[in-house]
Design a protein around this motif. Structure first.
Motif, short mmCIF file in Angstrom:
data_model
loop_
_atom_site.label_atom_id
_atom_site.label_comp_id
_atom_site.label_asym_id
_atom_site.label_seq_id
_atom_site.Cartn_x
_atom_site.Cartn_y
_atom_site.Cartn_z
N TYR A 23 41.36 31.78 50.08
CA TYR A 23 42.69 31.53 50.92
C TYR A 23 43.48 30.68 51.51
N TYR B 136 52.23 27.90 50.83
CA TYR B 136 51.28 26.58 50.19
C TYR B 136 52.24 25.69 49.44
N ARG C 164 47.58 39.99 38.12
CA ARG C 164 47.68 38.96 37.98
C ARG C 164 47.11 38.84 36.05
N ALA D 56 53.58 32.35 48.56
CA ALA D 56 53.64 30.66 47.12
C ALA D 56 53.90 29.97 48.53
N ILE E 104 45.91 26.63 46.96
CA ILE E 104 46.46 26.90 46.29
C ILE E 104 46.23 28.26 45.77
N ARG E 105 45.41 28.78 45.99
CA ARG E 105 44.91 29.93 45.59
C ARG E 105 45.97 31.46 46.25
N LEU E 106 46.95 30.98 46.79
CA LEU E 106 48.16 32.08 46.72
C LEU E 106 49.28 31.55 45.83
N MET E 107 48.54 30.44 44.97
CA MET E 107 49.58 30.05 44.06
C MET E 107 48.74 31.26 42.85
N ASP E 108 48.19 32.18 43.18
CA ASP E 108 47.95 32.64 41.71
C ASP E 108 48.61 34.14 42.51
N LEU E 109 48.81 34.36 43.58
CA LEU E 109 49.19 35.64 43.94
C LEU E 109 50.70 35.61 43.56
N ALA E 110 51.33 33.63 43.66
CA ALA E 110 53.40 34.02 43.73
C ALA E 110 52.89 34.50 41.85
N PHE E 111 51.95 34.32 41.03
CA PHE E 111 52.10 33.43 39.57
C PHE E 111 52.20 35.76 38.90
N THR E 112 51.31 36.06 39.78
CA THR E 112 51.09 37.71 39.84
C THR E 112 52.03 38.00 39.99
N TYR E 113 53.53 37.49 40.98
CA TYR E 113 54.51 38.27 39.89
C TYR E 113 55.14 37.49 39.82
N PRO F 284 53.23 43.81 40.67
CA PRO F 284 53.43 42.71 42.24
C PRO F 284 54.75 43.04 43.14
N LEU G 252 54.51 38.54 47.49
CA LEU G 252 54.05 37.41 47.27
C LEU G 252 54.42 35.89 47.11
N MET G 253 55.71 36.36 46.91
CA MET G 253 56.10 34.46 46.87
C MET G 253 56.67 34.43 48.04
#
Lengths: 258, 258
Positions: free
Chosen positions: A57, B80, B23, B77, A71-80, B69, B73-74
């Motif tokens: 992260y 990043y 996710r 993101a 960029i792994r933080l984008m994974d978390l955003a995608f989760t939402y 989620p 989480l945004m």
DNA sequence: CTTATAATATCATAAATTAATATAAAAAAC
DNA sequence: GTTTTTTATATTAATTTATGATATTATAAG
């Protein structure tokens, strides 16, 4: 209570607080920076930072020994975001709205005392920062914040206004709480919010709330435009009806009573 | 080693693993679902889930007692994305590229054995899922993954191919490792990658790598188009030069030797 | 080159986490 | 509607982990 809350994992909170530190920074951070920003002991900062790095992260610059978000933080955003039904439905409508006058159009929600932008449909001239979903700003300075708050229960309105830290961005930013309350009342009676020079001196912003089946707002459609290309009068004549129509169409799709 | 790694905070890892579970889900999850998906004991799942909820990263449906989620989480993101200089520079160029043939244009990076999309400039017909940054897909199935991998050192190429789990998405998905290696070699000699029907049966994808000053690729510009509107020959004639030009211009801006 | 600062590593101790278990609530089956 | 099963919640002794003081090393600043 002195006794431990055994359902709360404080280590998890600490780790997330380390991540959160980076959102207010542009440059990379060292262990000491992180310790200062979080208030943690430097060995605590070291352990959590190292762990976040090992989990992917945070990135670590080998030369400077400083850390940056991964960029792994984008994974978390995608989760939402992949479950965000409002954004899914709104997207084509915001695109259509943006074509009318060649403007950016944004979707945002109230989160605490802030607005978070969940969907940005930028126009050609939008700055990079303005294209980013996940961006936050204080609700009371924004037309979009004002118009969401205007369609909340009066006890909630008081609570939000009371809890908000008032920040002055420009000479024109309204910071007087009474004036803010009048602005909220005005948005309620008009059905939309409008602001000029609140966040930056050349911006005019207009927004309309998206209401649920009980008439309570949680999201808004917003259009930012800039002087001298636009003036208040034209925004009120042309853009206010557009955000109102777009927001209403979304309210109907999502929350119409069957 | 049996002895504790005292620099690693296992509780933080566990908490992030709970978040990561969401996710791959569309529907909300209960404590038991989370325990199963993570392999944790149910009281461990309870504590971490409850903590994430209290910190605002998960929402809890009071009625169903299931979690989803949160928009917070945004925030992570944004941590990043607001520092993503490549995306910042690329954005106007991808917009320009997309205008040429009215296509979507995406920017993506290799992350492990996956591609992550960091910037999506969708066209009018793009599905919601295709508009989301943060989306992941296996690199070896994608023109964009193939062309990034093609411009890596040969030991890295072997490692990535070796580490990749080969997934078949369509009847035409190339799953034979030798065929994949030939596809990588082909992308290297052409300077771009192209694929038809790898992820979905009607998709044609073309991508060109963004190279650093050493000629190593870490990102790519990609254009997805669909049959029957496009055929392989037209993609090769019209879109391949476009992604190549766009990617090269980005490589020059970011990494030209002074 | 010297000094100051930051990062890294270690470890005894205090605190937290675990998982077994009990209880409560809700869902599913009859 | 009742019973059974499953899930969620709450508790706690035992075990493990995280803490922070401290020592050492590395780097930056003067």
């Amino acid at each position: 209570m002195g006794q431990q809350d055994t359902l709360f994992v404080a280590s998890l909170e600490k780790g997330l607080r380390v991540l959160e530190v980076f959102r207010n920074q542009r440059e990379n951070l060292g262990i000491t920076d992180i310790a200062h920003a979080t208030g943690f002991d430097k060995s605590t900062a070291q352990r959590f930072t190292t762990t976040l790095h090992r989990l992917g992260y945070l990135n670590r610059d080998e030369r400077t020994r400083r850390y940056s978000p991964s960029i792994r933080l984008m994974d978390l955003a995608f989760t939402y975001s992949h479950q965000d039904r409002l954004a899914e439905i709104a997207r084509p409508r915001l695109i259509e709205a943006g074509k009318r006058y060649n403007t950016s159009v944004n979707l945002c929600v109230l989160e605490g005392t802030d607005i978070i932008y969940t969907l940005c449909i930028p126009n050609q001239t939008a700055s990079f920062m303005m294209t980013l979903s996940g961006r936050r700003a204080p609700a009371l300075c924004l037309a979009e914040g004002i118009c969401i708050i205007a369609f909340r229960r009066s006890d909630e309105i008081k609570a939000i206004v009371g809890a908000s830290e008032i920040t002055r961005f420009t000479e024109d930013t309204i910071i007087n709480r009474s004036a803010i309350m009048r602005r909220i009342a005005d948005a309620h009676s008009k059905g939309y919010g409008i602001g000029k020079g609140q966040i930056s001196s050349d911006e005019i912003s207009v927004a309309a709330p998206i209401l649920d089946s009980t008439g309570v707002a949680f999201a808004a459609v917003q259009i930012p435009v800039f002087q001298p290309n636009w003036n208040l009068s034209d925004v009120e004549s042309n853009l206010a009806p557009l955000v109102l129509d777009t927001a209403r169409s979304l309210s109907r799709t999502l929350y119409r009573t069957t």
